[in-house]
Scaffold this active site. Structure first.
Site, PDB file in Angstrom:
ATOM      1  N   CYS A  44      47.871  45.713  50.821  1.00  0.00           N
ATOM      2  CA  CYS A  44      49.201  46.158  50.153  1.00  0.00           C
ATOM      3  C   CYS A  44      50.197  45.243  50.838  1.00  0.00           C
ATOM      4  O   CYS A  44      50.312  45.051  51.973  1.00  0.00           O
ATOM      5  CB  CYS A  44      49.422  47.414  50.243  1.00  0.00           C
ATOM      6  N   ARG A  73      47.036  38.304  49.398  1.00  0.00           N
ATOM      7  CA  ARG A  73      46.486  39.397  50.301  1.00  0.00           C
ATOM      8  C   ARG A  73      45.520  40.374  49.500  1.00  0.00           C
ATOM      9  O   ARG A  73      44.974  41.282  50.202  1.00  0.00           O
ATOM     10  CB  ARG A  73      47.666  40.438  50.770  1.00  0.00           C
ATOM     11  N   TRP A 123      47.058  48.063  46.841  1.00  0.00           N
ATOM     12  CA  TRP A 123      45.524  47.966  46.795  1.00  0.00           C
ATOM     13  C   TRP A 123      45.153  49.340  47.004  1.00  0.00           C
ATOM     14  O   TRP A 123      45.330  49.982  48.179  1.00  0.00           O
ATOM     15  CB  TRP A 123      45.172  47.201  48.187  1.00  0.00           C
ATOM     16  N   ASN A 164      52.749  51.118  52.747  1.00  0.00           N
ATOM     17  CA  ASN A 164      51.595  50.383  53.181  1.00  0.00           C
ATOM     18  C   ASN A 164      50.849  51.379  54.328  1.00  0.00           C
ATOM     19  O   ASN A 164      51.528  51.803  55.257  1.00  0.00           O
ATOM     20  CB  ASN A 164      51.703  49.356  53.904  1.00  0.00           C
ATOM     21  N   GLY A 165      49.567  51.770  54.081  1.00  0.00           N
ATOM     22  CA  GLY A 165      48.986  52.524  55.200  1.00  0.00           C
ATOM     23  C   GLY A 165      48.490  53.899  54.582  1.00  0.00           C
ATOM     24  O   GLY A 165      48.574  53.997  53.442  1.00  0.00           O
ATOM     25  N   GLU A 193      27.455  34.010  58.026  1.00  0.00           N
ATOM     26  CA  GLU A 193      28.822  33.488  57.419  1.00  0.00           C
ATOM     27  C   GLU A 193      28.493  32.824  56.013  1.00  0.00           C
ATOM     28  O   GLU A 193      29.158  33.179  54.915  1.00  0.00           O
ATOM     29  CB  GLU A 193      29.545  32.625  58.162  1.00  0.00           C
ATOM     30  N   LYS A 243      30.093  34.504  52.607  1.00  0.00           N
ATOM     31  CA  LYS A 243      30.820  33.597  51.815  1.00  0.00           C
ATOM     32  C   LYS A 243      30.307  33.471  50.426  1.00  0.00           C
ATOM     33  O   LYS A 243      31.083  33.721  49.401  1.00  0.00           O
ATOM     34  CB  LYS A 243      30.825  32.114  52.217  1.00  0.00           C
ATOM     35  N   GLU A 293      31.017  37.236  48.917  1.00  0.00           N
ATOM     36  CA  GLU A 293      32.574  37.483  48.504  1.00  0.00           C
ATOM     37  C   GLU A 293      32.934  36.685  47.334  1.00  0.00           C
ATOM     38  O   GLU A 293      33.689  37.297  46.510  1.00  0.00           O
ATOM     39  CB  GLU A 293      33.310  36.872  49.863  1.00  0.00           C
ATOM     40  N   HIS A 350       8.665  39.416  59.437  1.00  0.00           N
ATOM     41  CA  HIS A 350       8.628  40.876  59.958  1.00  0.00           C
ATOM     42  C   HIS A 350       9.025  41.652  58.898  1.00  0.00           C
ATOM     43  O   HIS A 350       9.712  42.878  58.946  1.00  0.00           O
ATOM     44  CB  HIS A 350       9.338  41.018  61.112  1.00  0.00           C
ATOM     45  N   LYS A 377      43.103  40.085  51.782  1.00  0.00           N
ATOM     46  CA  LYS A 377      43.147  39.195  52.810  1.00  0.00           C
ATOM     47  C   LYS A 377      43.342  39.828  54.203  1.00  0.00           C
ATOM     48  O   LYS A 377      42.487  39.488  55.204  1.00  0.00           O
ATOM     49  CB  LYS A 377      44.230  38.209  52.533  1.00  0.00           C
TER      50      LYS A 377
END
Ligand code: AGP
Length: 618
Positions: A2, A27, A75, A101-102, A491, A495, A498, A514, A613
């Site tokens: 947010c 963001r 968000w 926000n929060g 990573e 990527k 995402e 395994h 973000k």
């Protein structure tokens, strides 16, 4: 996550808010809203689900004016994505209008109490509860002058809520005033001779002013009569420090690139050059990291290091574990910050903690930092954002200097974090067993890294584009790596997930047999990171195991390495480099692959669905 931008001053608030909201888009958000007005224009709220551009189009159709306003990108956490739940929220008497926000953890209880007192609610959000709580206290404080009554209502309400907040709030009875406050969610005051900005991220007022006050937790700023006053919620007025921000005005400019992810991948040579700039000792055998704020003697007493971060930052920590253990011979543990903050693992007395966070605002990482400090451990930060909460609340640290990262998928910040951790390994190593000549070799490798990164990106771009085109329709991928390249496999898989929404899993190469081998067939391609010369033969064995089961192999190998043709379907070569910088160079083709896969699959590269973000909620 947010975002907040608010303004009070001589200019038209609408332009400021729309521009600011667009700057905050990176963001991540799912809806947006604004309120604008002042003493001559009634406060008007406009909200929209989806992109800020839709909000701007909606606003353009109505007359909305004023020099005071607050804007928000939401968000969703409490309640679904809808205009009803989008911010700003209004108390049921219409007096208080706020963005938040929060998360307010005791909102359910407070809502029930307020309902008993006759307050009504229209949304599913915890933020609306806060607006009504302020209205409730405003009703009780009739004896106070209006401006003070507004401020006290906000202050008392904030003292009663549990959880996290960054807020901007307007009271219609004080149309030329604005209040902001924060607790575990950033809020920055921008000061300009003609007005004030309040934003969750200084980029929202980029270029308008360089003078800022970073509010600390439990602080509230009240802007009225062309001045601002900052107070601690419990201890009265304080004298805040005004700091100067150096804006990088090109950061939000795409230049010749199509996406920020692409721009940031190709900026990595410059970013890394900045990371290492002026950070080597005069004799060329060690790093020079003054920000750690620890004497060599204190650093020699460290028995153990704990590295904490989330997502990509936690993979950088895993690389850091290999580097510090190998070059400095100090035992290292890595834990996800989101786990550490609630765990109670016994830690040695002489443990040094590093938290790693690009944004410096990730709530889980901040929680881990607070927990480590509460337990008395020296806690340092590796972060990219100067003045971020992590930077301000740690005992010292190292800035990455990677430059602003706008794309939600971290690229240049990841390689910057590894570079900083490599320098820490070198620095600590030279204080212990590492020889002068080994130190010089390490330094030369870091100095050569920016050019090597540039050459690697140029060399493998078209190959990765072709490979992405070939594999664009595949639905599942494996990424395998050994030792220092295992975190790079993780990573690479992250990527791909995402930005292209393709399922990918990472394993240490030796783990394949395994269990995961059961999934290998012609529909599940595997990236094998075979660029570590010491592990080449082992990696070739893993490739053969996959090929023997009709699995497709995409190999990453170093130039000159002999990899039998039957071991792979596709191969990309990268330069042969010093081991400490190998993880950075091996990451590059994987970033390009994820990027081109996203393009092939028509995905929104810079704003992947559901992601933000800066993750400022739990
Ligand atoms: C990276 O591509 C991700 N978007 C995510 O995993 C990110 O690295 C994580 O949320 C941590 O962010 P931070 O570095 O800002 O703390």
């Amino acid at each position: 996550m947010c975002g907040i931008i608010s303004y009070i001053g001589k200019s038209d608030a609408l332009q400021v808010l729309i521009k600011g909201l667009k700057c905050l888009e990176y963001r991540g958000y799912d809806s947006a809203g604004i309120v604008i007005g002042d003493e001559t224009h009634p406060f008007t709220i406009v909200k929209s689900v989806g992109r800020v551009e839709l909000l701007a189009q909606k606003v353009a159709k109505i007359a909305i004016r004023g020099c005071v306003g607050i804007g928000h990108t939401r968000w969703a956490t409490h309640g679904g994505v809808s205009e009803k739940n989008a911010h700003p929220h209004v108390s049921c008497d219409g007096r208080f209008i706020l963005v938040h926000n929060g998360v307010i953890e005791n909102s359910v209880g407070l809502k029930a109490l307020l309902k008993e007192k006759g307050f009504t609610f229209y949304s599913d959000t915890d933020s609306e509860v806060l607006a009504n709580l302020m209205a409730y206290h405003y009703g009780r404080l009739r004896e106070l002058p209006t401006s003070q009554r507004f401020a006290e209502s906000v202050r008392i309400s904030l003292c009663e809520i549990q959880g996290t907040y960054g807020i901007a709030v307007i009271c219609k009875d004080c149309p030329q005033e604005l209040i902001g406050a924060r607790k575990s969610s950033p809020l920055i005051l921008g000061i300009h001779p003609d007005g004030f900005y309040l934003a969750s991220d200084a980029s929202a007022f980029a270029g308008q002013t360089k003078d800022v006050v970073f509010l600390s937790d439990n602080e509230m700023v009240h802007i009225h009569d062309h001045i601002y006053q900052v107070q601690d919620l419990s201890n009265g007025l304080i004298n805040p420090t005004v700091e100067t921000i150096d804006w990088d005005m090109n950061a939000s400019d795409l230049g010749n690139y199509s996406h920020f992810m692409q721009k940031e991948i190709f900026e990595q040579d410059v970013a890394l050059r900045n990371t290492i700039l002026g950070r080597f000792s005069k004799d060329g055998s060690s790093a020079h990291l003054g920000g750690l704020q620890m004497t060599p003697q204190e650093l020699r007493q460290i028995d153990r290091i704990l590295l904490l971060g989330c997502g990509t930052a936690s993979y950088a920590c895993k690389v850091g574990e290999y580097l510090i253990e190998k070059y400095a011979r100090i035992p290292v543990e890595v834990e996800c910050a989101s786990e550490f903050r609630y765990s109670n693992a016994p830690l040695d007395k002489n443990t040094l903690v590093f938290v790693v966070s690009q944004s410096g605002e990730t709530l889980d990482t901040l929680g881990a930092l607070h927990e480590a400090r509460r337990k008395g451990f020296k806690s340092l930060a590796i972060t990219n954002v100067v003045g971020s909460t992590v930077a301000r609340e740690s005992d010292g640290g190292v800035y990455q200097r990677s430059g602003p990262e706008i794309g939600v998928a971290s690229t240049k910040a990841f390689t910057g974090q590894i570079c900083v951790l490599a320098m820490i390994a070198l620095y600590l190593g030279r204080m212990r067993d590492m020889s002068f000549s080994d130190g010089c070799e390490f330094v030369r490798a870091l100095q050569a890294l920016p050019d090597c990164v540039q050459k690697t990106l140029q060399g493998c771009e078209s190959t990765m584009k072709t490979i992405a085109h070939k594999y664009a329709s595949y639905k599942d991928f494996f990424f395998l790596g050994r030792q220092i390249l295992y975190p790079i496999a993780m990573e690479g898989a992250l990527k791909l997930k995402e930005v292209s929404y393709v399922h990918a899993e990472a394993y240490p190469s030796g783990e394949l047999k395994h269990g995961p081998l059961a999934l290998i067939d012609e529909n599940v391609p595997t990236f094998v990171l075979a660029s570590d010369p010491s592990m080449l033969q082992k990696n070739i064995s893993s490739m053969m195991e996959i090929r023997a089961r009709n699995g497709k192999v995409i190999a990453v190998a170093t130039e000159g390495a002999h990899v039998p043709e039957k071991a792979y379907n596709d191969i990309v070569y990268i330069p042969s480099v010093y081991e400490a910088v190998l993880p950075i160079v091996t990451t590059l083709p994987l970033q390009l692959f994820a990027y081109y896969m996203a393009l092939e699959r028509n995905c929104d590269v810079d704003k992947p669905r559901n992601l933000a973000k800066s993750v400022t909620v739990e």
